[in-house]
Design an enzyme around this catalytic site. Structure first.
Site, PDB file in Angstrom:
ATOM      1  N   CYS A  72       0.866  -1.182   0.000  1.00  0.00           N
ATOM      2  CA  CYS A  72       0.000   0.000   0.000  1.00  0.00           C
ATOM      3  C   CYS A  72       0.898   1.225   0.000  1.00  0.00           C
ATOM      4  CB  CYS A  72      -0.986  -0.020   1.163  1.00  0.00           C
ATOM      5  SG  CYS A  72      -0.245   0.066   2.817  1.00  0.00           S
ATOM      6  N   CYS A 129      -1.507   0.904   7.433  1.00  0.00           N
ATOM      7  CA  CYS A 129      -2.945   0.613   7.552  1.00  0.00           C
ATOM      8  C   CYS A 129      -3.370  -0.637   6.779  1.00  0.00           C
ATOM      9  CB  CYS A 129      -3.771   1.810   7.068  1.00  0.00           C
ATOM     10  SG  CYS A 129      -3.558   3.301   8.051  1.00  0.00           S
ATOM     11  N   ARG A 130      -3.400  -0.545   5.446  1.00  0.00           N
ATOM     12  CA  ARG A 130      -3.999  -1.616   4.637  1.00  0.00           C
ATOM     13  C   ARG A 130      -3.092  -2.826   4.439  1.00  0.00           C
ATOM     14  NH1 ARG A 130      -5.171   2.062  -0.358  1.00  0.00           N
ATOM     15  NH2 ARG A 130      -3.210   2.885   0.487  1.00  0.00           N
ATOM     16  N   SER A 131      -1.865  -2.604   3.967  1.00  0.00           N
ATOM     17  CA  SER A 131      -1.036  -3.783   3.652  1.00  0.00           C
ATOM     18  C   SER A 131      -0.621  -4.571   4.895  1.00  0.00           C
ATOM     19  CB  SER A 131       0.172  -3.430   2.768  1.00  0.00           C
ATOM     20  OG  SER A 131       1.060  -2.553   3.397  1.00  0.00           O
ATOM     21  N   ASN A 167       2.231   1.487   4.387  1.00  0.00           N
ATOM     22  CA  ASN A 167       2.553   0.233   5.086  1.00  0.00           C
ATOM     23  C   ASN A 167       2.252   0.310   6.591  1.00  0.00           C
ATOM     24  OD1 ASN A 167       5.457  -1.950   5.635  1.00  0.00           O
ATOM     25  ND2 ASN A 167       3.368  -2.532   5.161  1.00  0.00           N
ATOM     26  N   ASP A 201      -8.677   3.556   1.720  1.00  0.00           N
ATOM     27  CA  ASP A 201      -7.586   3.791   2.664  1.00  0.00           C
ATOM     28  C   ASP A 201      -8.138   4.365   3.968  1.00  0.00           C
ATOM     29  OD1 ASP A 201      -5.321   4.408   4.029  1.00  0.00           O
ATOM     30  OD2 ASP A 201      -4.300   5.330   2.315  1.00  0.00           O
TER      31      ASP A 201
HETATM   32  P1  4NP Z   1      -1.847   2.869   4.079  1.00  0.00           P
HETATM   33  O1  4NP Z   1      -2.439   4.261   4.587  1.00  0.00           O
HETATM   34  O2  4NP Z   1      -1.267   3.141   2.698  1.00  0.00           O
HETATM   35  O3  4NP Z   1      -3.026   1.971   4.010  1.00  0.00           O
HETATM   36  O4  4NP Z   1      -0.808   2.450   5.070  1.00  0.00           O
HETATM   37  C1  4NP Z   1      -1.669   5.437   4.644  1.00  0.00           C
HETATM   38  C2  4NP Z   1      -0.860   5.669   5.728  1.00  0.00           C
HETATM   39  C3  4NP Z   1      -0.148   6.849   5.802  1.00  0.00           C
HETATM   40  C4  4NP Z   1      -0.233   7.778   4.778  1.00  0.00           C
HETATM   41  C5  4NP Z   1      -1.045   7.537   3.696  1.00  0.00           C
HETATM   42  C6  4NP Z   1      -1.764   6.359   3.620  1.00  0.00           C
HETATM   43  N1  4NP Z   1       0.494   9.003   4.858  1.00  0.00           N
HETATM   44  O5  4NP Z   1       0.337   9.841   3.968  1.00  0.00           O
HETATM   45  O6  4NP Z   1       1.249   9.196   5.827  1.00  0.00           O
END
Ligand code: 4NP
Length: 164
Positions: free
Chosen positions: A8, A13-15, A11, A125
């Protein structure tokens, strides 16, 4: 050994949720010895951090372990090491291709492409939506479908799981 990498943006939340849930399903199916599972992000904001509190809370509630999981960024070598790179959304697919280049046999797919008739193309997300439950439901369904696909396609064979 078949190697699957969930990817994702951050790294956190989702992955990591996908990594933990899929590992749990694989382990319950007795295939822990047949499939290597990891996750990473295309961005570098959260390197070395554990999963987001929302992801940890969902996994705690389901009794699924995320022990030792820390955020890392995708690298070119991931395109050589892993057989399947599973992207949470279409922007991840693009970023993955840029990161690993073209000289790789790795397959890059969107996670929800394994769910026939899925209402969504991308896993929302929760870093932005705040809805970790919705993300869990989609990841849960897609994890079951992915495991079924790997078995049906012969990429993973049940006997492989017994080798440790
Ligand atoms: P993820 O979510 O891609 O599912 O881990 C996010 C976590 C942090 C950020 C964006 C998406 N960020 O911009 O910090």
């Amino acid at each position: 050994m078949y190697r699957v990498l969930f990817v994702c943006l951050g790294n956190i939340c989702r992955s990591p949720m996908a990594e933990a849930v899929f590992r749990d399903r694989v382990s319950r199916a007795g295939l822990a010895g047949a499939i290597e599972i990891d996750s990473c992000g295309t961005g570098d904001w959260h390197l070395g951090k554990p999963p987001h509190e929302g992801t940890r809370s969902i996994l705690d509630g389901k009794g699924i372990s995320y022990e030792g999981m820390l955020a890392r960024r995708i690298g070119r070598e991931d395109g050589e090491r892993f057989d399947l790179l599973v992207a949470m959304d279409e922007s991840n697919v693009k970023a993955i291709r840029e990161a690993i280049g073209t000289r790789t046999r790795a397959e890059v797919v969107r996670f929800l492409s394994f769910v026939p008739g899925a209402a969504l193309a991308d896993v929302p997300d929760p870093y932005y939506t705040g809805d970790f439950d919705e993300t869990y439901e989609l990841i849960s369904e897609a994890s079951d479908r992915l495991l079924a696909h790997l078995l049906e396609s012969g990429k993973v064979r049940p006997a492989d799981g017994q080798q440790g």
